[in-house]
Design a protein around this motif. Structure first.
Motif, PDB file in Angstrom:
ATOM      1  N   ASP A  74     -12.454  -0.325  15.721  1.00 22.25           N
ATOM      2  CA  ASP A  74     -11.963   0.836  17.063  1.00 22.25           C
ATOM      3  C   ASP A  74      -9.911   0.232  17.646  1.00 22.25           C
ATOM      4  OD1 ASP A  74     -14.274   0.431  18.204  1.00 22.25           O
ATOM      5  OD2 ASP A  74     -14.134  -1.033  19.893  1.00 22.25           O
ATOM      6  N   ASP A  75      -9.845  -1.109  17.216  1.00 24.39           N
ATOM      7  CA  ASP A  75      -8.044  -0.707  17.155  1.00 24.39           C
ATOM      8  C   ASP A  75      -7.799  -0.363  15.660  1.00 24.39           C
ATOM      9  OD1 ASP A  75      -8.161  -2.260  19.645  1.00 24.39           O
ATOM     10  OD2 ASP A  75      -7.899  -4.022  18.662  1.00 24.39           O
ATOM     11  N   ILE A  76      -8.137   0.009  13.966  1.00 22.99           N
ATOM     12  CA  ILE A  76      -7.439   0.384  13.084  1.00 22.99           C
ATOM     13  C   ILE A  76      -7.340   1.433  12.994  1.00 22.99           C
ATOM     14  CG2 ILE A  76      -8.473  -1.500  11.698  1.00 22.99           C
ATOM     15  CD1 ILE A  76     -10.538   0.077  10.784  1.00 22.99           C
ATOM     16  N   GLU A  77      -7.908   2.235  14.384  1.00 27.54           N
ATOM     17  CA  GLU A  77      -8.013   3.677  14.205  1.00 27.54           C
ATOM     18  C   GLU A  77      -6.497   3.939  14.561  1.00 27.54           C
ATOM     19  OE1 GLU A  77      -9.972   5.467  13.227  1.00 27.54           O
ATOM     20  OE2 GLU A  77     -11.107   4.369  12.525  1.00 27.54           O
ATOM     21  N   GLN A  78      -5.990   3.163  15.823  1.00 25.40           N
ATOM     22  CA  GLN A  78      -4.531   3.347  15.861  1.00 25.40           C
ATOM     23  C   GLN A  78      -3.375   2.900  14.919  1.00 25.40           C
ATOM     24  OE1 GLN A  78      -6.942   3.000  18.182  1.00 25.40           O
ATOM     25  NE2 GLN A  78      -6.858   4.818  18.506  1.00 25.40           N
ATOM     26  N   ALA A  79      -3.746   1.509  14.014  1.00 25.12           N
ATOM     27  CA  ALA A  79      -3.172   1.262  12.861  1.00 25.12           C
ATOM     28  C   ALA A  79      -1.748   2.362  12.818  1.00 25.12           C
ATOM     29  CB  ALA A  79      -3.722   0.619  11.754  1.00 25.12           C
ATOM     30  N   SER A  80      -0.668   1.664  12.494  1.00 24.67           N
ATOM     31  CA  SER A  80       0.389   2.556  11.621  1.00 24.67           C
ATOM     32  C   SER A  80      -0.062   2.360  10.770  1.00 24.67           C
ATOM     33  CB  SER A  80       1.182   1.903  11.857  1.00 24.67           C
ATOM     34  OG  SER A  80       2.797   2.698  11.725  1.00 24.67           O
ATOM     35  N   LYS A  81       0.802   3.943   9.505  1.00 28.41           N
ATOM     36  CA  LYS A  81       0.773   3.635   8.152  1.00 28.41           C
ATOM     37  C   LYS A  81       1.903   2.791   7.845  1.00 28.41           C
ATOM     38  CE  LYS A  81      -2.589   6.588   7.257  1.00 28.41           C
ATOM     39  NZ  LYS A  81      -3.839   6.396   6.899  1.00 28.41           N
ATOM     40  N   ASP A  82       2.682   1.835   8.693  1.00 30.80           N
ATOM     41  CA  ASP A  82       3.589   1.236   7.766  1.00 30.80           C
ATOM     42  C   ASP A  82       2.820  -0.591   8.219  1.00 30.80           C
ATOM     43  OD1 ASP A  82       4.052   0.613  10.483  1.00 30.80           O
ATOM     44  OD2 ASP A  82       5.496   1.530  10.601  1.00 30.80           O
ATOM     45  N   HIS A  83       2.597  -0.801   8.459  1.00 33.21           N
ATOM     46  CA  HIS A  83       1.089  -1.741   8.091  1.00 33.21           C
ATOM     47  C   HIS A  83       1.191  -2.339   7.410  1.00 33.21           C
ATOM     48  CE1 HIS A  83      -1.898  -4.800   8.817  1.00 33.21           C
ATOM     49  NE2 HIS A  83      -1.572  -4.916  10.551  1.00 33.21           N
ATOM     50  N   TYR A  84       1.930  -3.492   7.423  1.00 36.43           N
ATOM     51  CA  TYR A  84       2.380  -4.258   5.508  1.00 36.43           C
ATOM     52  C   TYR A  84       1.101  -4.289   4.679  1.00 36.43           C
ATOM     53  CZ  TYR A  84      -0.146  -8.058   7.501  1.00 36.43           C
ATOM     54  OH  TYR A  84      -1.188  -9.176   7.897  1.00 36.43           O
ATOM     55  N   LEU A  85      -0.425  -4.667   5.467  1.00 35.25           N
ATOM     56  CA  LEU A  85      -1.603  -4.438   4.290  1.00 35.25           C
ATOM     57  C   LEU A  85      -1.315  -2.731   3.812  1.00 35.25           C
ATOM     58  CD1 LEU A  85      -4.558  -5.697   6.335  1.00 35.25           C
ATOM     59  CD2 LEU A  85      -3.255  -6.210   4.271  1.00 35.25           C
ATOM     60  N   TYR A  86      -0.867  -1.922   3.945  1.00 36.46           N
ATOM     61  CA  TYR A  86      -0.443  -0.461   3.311  1.00 36.46           C
ATOM     62  C   TYR A  86       0.589  -0.782   2.151  1.00 36.46           C
ATOM     63  CZ  TYR A  86      -3.046   2.455   6.865  1.00 36.46           C
ATOM     64  OH  TYR A  86      -4.119   3.026   6.953  1.00 36.46           O
ATOM     65  N   ASP A  87       1.471  -1.776   1.941  1.00 32.80           N
ATOM     66  CA  ASP A  87       2.279  -2.160   0.471  1.00 32.80           C
ATOM     67  C   ASP A  87       0.665  -2.891  -0.234  1.00 32.80           C
ATOM     68  OD1 ASP A  87       3.828  -1.411   1.935  1.00 32.80           O
ATOM     69  OD2 ASP A  87       4.831  -2.305   3.328  1.00 32.80           O
ATOM     70  N   PHE A  88       0.537  -3.241   0.381  1.00 32.72           N
ATOM     71  CA  PHE A  88      -0.721  -4.580  -0.981  1.00 32.72           C
ATOM     72  C   PHE A  88      -1.453  -3.136  -1.610  1.00 32.72           C
ATOM     73  CE2 PHE A  88      -2.902  -8.244   1.788  1.00 32.72           C
ATOM     74  CZ  PHE A  88      -1.230  -8.431   2.139  1.00 32.72           C
ATOM     75  N   THR A  89      -1.936  -4.215  -2.865  1.00 27.28           N
ATOM     76  CA  THR A  89      -2.242  -3.128  -4.061  1.00 27.28           C
ATOM     77  C   THR A  89      -4.171  -3.534  -4.138  1.00 27.28           C
ATOM     78  OG1 THR A  89      -2.855  -5.898  -5.031  1.00 27.28           O
ATOM     79  CG2 THR A  89      -0.062  -4.054  -5.825  1.00 27.28           C
ATOM     80  N   ASP A  90      -4.938  -2.957  -4.806  1.00 27.36           N
ATOM     81  CA  ASP A  90      -6.531  -3.007  -3.957  1.00 27.36           C
ATOM     82  C   ASP A  90      -6.375  -4.263  -4.626  1.00 27.36           C
ATOM     83  OD1 ASP A  90      -5.913   0.009  -4.061  1.00 27.36           O
ATOM     84  OD2 ASP A  90      -7.116   0.330  -5.439  1.00 27.36           O
ATOM     85  N   ASP A  91      -6.363  -4.567  -5.477  1.00 29.70           N
ATOM     86  CA  ASP A  91      -6.468  -6.143  -6.350  1.00 29.70           C
ATOM     87  C   ASP A  91      -5.654  -7.271  -4.559  1.00 29.70           C
ATOM     88  OD1 ASP A  91      -7.578  -5.744  -8.164  1.00 29.70           O
ATOM     89  OD2 ASP A  91      -5.463  -6.658  -9.509  1.00 29.70           O
ATOM     90  N   GLU A  92      -4.928  -6.827  -4.238  1.00 29.45           N
ATOM     91  CA  GLU A  92      -4.742  -8.128  -3.253  1.00 29.45           C
ATOM     92  C   GLU A  92      -5.441  -7.373  -1.823  1.00 29.45           C
ATOM     93  OE1 GLU A  92      -0.226  -8.524  -3.693  1.00 29.45           O
ATOM     94  OE2 GLU A  92      -0.577  -6.804  -2.557  1.00 29.45           O
ATOM     95  N   LEU A  93      -5.359  -6.338  -1.318  1.00 24.53           N
ATOM     96  CA  LEU A  93      -6.891  -5.740  -0.328  1.00 24.53           C
ATOM     97  C   LEU A  93      -7.856  -6.575  -0.835  1.00 24.53           C
ATOM     98  CD1 LEU A  93      -5.779  -2.342   0.410  1.00 24.53           C
ATOM     99  CD2 LEU A  93      -5.333  -4.368   1.622  1.00 24.53           C
ATOM    100  N   GLY A  94      -8.783  -6.999  -1.918  1.00 27.35           N
ATOM    101  CA  GLY A  94      -9.707  -7.529  -1.924  1.00 27.35           C
ATOM    102  C   GLY A  94      -9.749  -8.645  -1.959  1.00 27.35           C
ATOM    103  N   ASP A  95      -8.781  -9.204  -2.262  1.00 30.87           N
ATOM    104  CA  ASP A  95      -8.707 -10.571  -2.027  1.00 30.87           C
ATOM    105  C   ASP A  95      -8.611 -10.819  -0.545  1.00 30.87           C
ATOM    106  OD1 ASP A  95      -8.425 -13.379  -2.846  1.00 30.87           O
ATOM    107  OD2 ASP A  95      -6.263 -13.395  -2.062  1.00 30.87           O
ATOM    108  N   VAL A  96      -8.301  -9.777   0.772  1.00 27.61           N
ATOM    109  CA  VAL A  96      -8.787 -10.294   2.361  1.00 27.61           C
ATOM    110  C   VAL A  96      -9.972 -10.082   2.355  1.00 27.61           C
ATOM    111  CG1 VAL A  96      -8.285  -9.324   4.021  1.00 27.61           C
ATOM    112  CG2 VAL A  96      -5.984  -8.901   2.328  1.00 27.61           C
TER     113      VAL A  96
END
Length: 217
Positions: A74-96
């Motif tokens: 529910d919360d991620i729908e309000q997540a800002s586009k400047d959230h630090y995860l948007y700076d992660f690469t696909d590999d880094e997001l996969g690591d999450v």
């Protein structure tokens, strides 16, 4: 069914721990927040000096996970586009996703959302397999740092008290897995060192107390 409370999540800030506590309590999950500043735990794990632990019964871990991730979706729908995860690469997001226990439910769900937005196809069976692999790795016993073993042995011959504490911790230390299971923190070889440190420390501690009693009283 309930039982002893075990660590479900660790936080560096009390406010974050209490927010989760409120949501779990609303859902009928027995939970409490405890401040932890265990010096021995810090020494061996390298975690921050003070943590805030959210504890729940082992049999409610799956329920708590479902609650946390439902709220996060529910919360991620309000997540800002400047959230630090948007700076992660696909590999880094996969690591999450592979290390979901090391991240908040919000970060996990947002990482999935970002990957989907970037056109990555996510297979839930693969994600489930990552979780199982992660659990298997986390269940493996750790090795105490060599310099802490050295301190343990050295302190055993200097009165023994610190050695007794270190040895006991190594022998009996346990860690909680993401599913609430308890496993021994250290393997057999490290445990042998713990026993030697503990008993050597006990011997020298008794000798030191005897010397003090007979010669300084």
């Amino acid at each position: 069914m309930s039982g002893p409370l075990r660590i479900y999540r660790r936080f560096n800030m009390r406010e974050e721990a209490e927010e989760l506590l409120i949501e779990l309590t609303k859902a009928g999950v027995q939970a409490e927040v405890r401040e932890n500043s265990d010096v021995l735990d810090i020494t061996f794990s390298g975690r921050p000096a003070t943590e805030f632990h959210v504890l729940i019964p082992k049999d409610r871990f799956a329920t708590a996970e479902a609650i946390a991730h439902r709220l996060a979706q529910d919360d991620i729908e309000q997540a800002s586009k400047d959230h630090y995860l948007y700076d992660f690469t696909d590999d880094e997001l996969g690591d999450v996703l592979r290390k979901r226990d090391a991240w908040s439910a919000f970060d996990f769900e947002l990482a999935k959302k970002i990957l989907l937005e970037r056109g990555t196809i996510l297979d839930e069976s693969v994600i489930s397999g990552w979780r199982e692999d992660r659990m298997e790795r986390l269940s493996r016993p750790d090795k105490a740092k060599w310099w802490w073993l050295a301190i343990g042995y050295a302190s055993a011959f200097m009165g023994g008290f610190l050695a007794v504490i270190i040895g006991w911790y190594i022998m009996n230390g346990k860690k909680t897995l993401p599913d609430g299971s308890l496993v021994h923190a250290y393997g057999h070889s490290t445990n042998i060192h713990g026993q030697r440190i503990f008993w050597t420390g006990m011997v020298f501690l008794v000798l030191w107390l005897c010397v003090r009693f007979f010669f300084f009283v």
